[in-house]
Write a protein that holds these residues in place. Structure first.
Motif, PDB file in Angstrom:
ATOM      1  N   ALA A   1       0.842  -1.208  -0.029  1.00  0.00           N
ATOM      2  CA  ALA A   1       0.080   0.015   0.099  1.00  0.00           C
ATOM      3  C   ALA A   1       0.873   1.248  -0.023  1.00  0.00           C
ATOM      4  O   ALA A   1       0.400   2.333   0.340  1.00  0.00           O
ATOM      5  N   TRP A   2       1.975   1.185  -0.188  1.00  0.00           N
ATOM      6  CA  TRP A   2       3.006   2.218  -0.295  1.00  0.00           C
ATOM      7  C   TRP A   2       3.816   2.446  -1.523  1.00  0.00           C
ATOM      8  O   TRP A   2       4.250   1.372  -2.099  1.00  0.00           O
ATOM      9  N   ALA A   3       3.867   3.714  -2.008  1.00  0.00           N
ATOM     10  CA  ALA A   3       4.741   4.068  -3.075  1.00  0.00           C
ATOM     11  C   ALA A   3       5.764   5.027  -2.275  1.00  0.00           C
ATOM     12  O   ALA A   3       5.562   6.138  -1.375  1.00  0.00           O
ATOM     13  N   ALA A   4       7.244   5.132  -2.777  1.00  0.00           N
ATOM     14  CA  ALA A   4       8.095   5.995  -2.361  1.00  0.00           C
ATOM     15  C   ALA A   4       8.905   6.634  -3.497  1.00  0.00           C
ATOM     16  O   ALA A   4       8.978   5.671  -4.384  1.00  0.00           O
ATOM     17  N   ALA A   5       9.301   7.831  -3.378  1.00  0.00           N
ATOM     18  CA  ALA A   5      10.019   8.304  -4.537  1.00  0.00           C
ATOM     19  C   ALA A   5      11.237   9.360  -4.092  1.00  0.00           C
ATOM     20  O   ALA A   5      10.735  10.114  -3.078  1.00  0.00           O
ATOM     21  N   VAL A   6      12.249   9.694  -4.675  1.00  0.00           N
ATOM     22  CA  VAL A   6      13.212  10.344  -4.427  1.00  0.00           C
ATOM     23  C   VAL A   6      13.437  11.245  -5.860  1.00  0.00           C
ATOM     24  O   VAL A   6      13.616  10.647  -6.996  1.00  0.00           O
ATOM     25  N   LEU A   7      13.370  12.691  -5.793  1.00  0.00           N
ATOM     26  CA  LEU A   7      13.515  13.263  -7.042  1.00  0.00           C
ATOM     27  C   LEU A   7      14.377  14.243  -6.821  1.00  0.00           C
ATOM     28  O   LEU A   7      14.493  15.094  -5.670  1.00  0.00           O
ATOM     29  N   SER A   8      15.645  14.579  -7.606  1.00  0.00           N
ATOM     30  CA  SER A   8      16.825  15.225  -7.328  1.00  0.00           C
ATOM     31  C   SER A   8      16.891  16.181  -8.657  1.00  0.00           C
ATOM     32  O   SER A   8      16.626  15.812  -9.651  1.00  0.00           O
ATOM     33  N   GLN A   9      17.582  17.391  -8.745  1.00  0.00           N
ATOM     34  CA  GLN A   9      18.089  18.045  -9.598  1.00  0.00           C
ATOM     35  C   GLN A   9      19.734  17.783  -9.453  1.00  0.00           C
ATOM     36  O   GLN A   9      20.384  18.158  -8.964  1.00  0.00           O
TER      37      GLN A   9
END
Length: 225
Positions: A103-111
């Motif tokens: 039931a979980w989603a995780a994300a890392v977004l970076s420049q």
């Protein structure tokens, strides 16, 4: 909208968690650029996999608003031949890592820089497969340290998954090229790690926590030099 949390890792990177409770139809309505995403949806995905896939992309778009005031109009998450997410057609030097489990989603977004993230349901599978992905000293340390063995081995597997995503290279052998140092297991903390590529060793730090009962989360962000 069950956006659980957004954590700024640096001035140029954010970590997000999404607690999935919506149907695929509800998630489609939250997703921008639906026409671009429609042909990218995995054709064989069932309703659960569709919801996970969509939630990850809705989460990435939410994180983009934290990175830049006006996200680029061509921000569409694609997957390369290995299944790794990437963001083509943007001049903003964005890198992304995405994971979903249950039931979980995780994300890392970076420049810029390198990123990796993984979320796992705690279960006995990682312990059963320990001999296939842990080096001998890692396995010995795990046997000595693990009070809650299922949680500990799931954490070790997740940490290696994050390091694998950070490496962004195919053909890596988890047992010999993704190495974890010693640490004292806690609810949250850091795991020292070593990546071995073409005979060159690089040092890294994997952060971990338990964002919800029954789950472990690991992530790493390394800004561009």
């Amino acid at each position: 909208m069950p956006l659980h949390s957004i954590q700024r890792l640096s001035p140029t990177a954010v970590l997000g968690l999404w607690h999935l409770s919506e149907t695929p139809e509800e998630l489609w309505r939250l997703l921008p650029w639906q026409e671009a995403y429609l042909p990218l949806m995995p054709a064989t995905a069932d309703a659960v996999r569709q919801a996970q896939w969509l939630a990850g992309r809705v989460l990435i778009h939410a994180l983009s608003l934290e990175i830049m005031a006006v996200p680029p109009t061509n921000l569409v998450v694609h997957n390369d031949a290995t299944g790794r997410p990437w963001l083509p057609g943007t001049a903003h030097n964005l890198t992304v890592s995405l994971s979903h489990s249950g039931a979980w989603a995780a994300a890392v977004l970076s420049q810029g820089g390198q990123v990796g993230v993984d979320i796992e349901i705690i279960r006995d599978k990682a312990q059963r497969l320990a001999s296939k992905f842990l080096a001998a000293d890692e396995w010995a340390a795990a046997q000595a340290a693990a009070a809650d063995s299922h949680t500990h081995y799931s954490l070790l597997w997740s940490a290696k998954e994050t390091l694998y995503k950070l490496a962004a290279q195919r053909g890596i052998i988890f047992k010999t090229q993704l190495l974890l140092g010693s640490f004292v297991p806690q609810q949250s903390g850091e795991i020292p790690a070593t990546l071995v590529l073409e005979g060159i060793k690089t040092r890294h730090c994997i952060c971990y926590s338990q964002p919800a009962p029954g789950y472990v989360l690991t992530y790493c962000h390394e800004p561009a030099a």
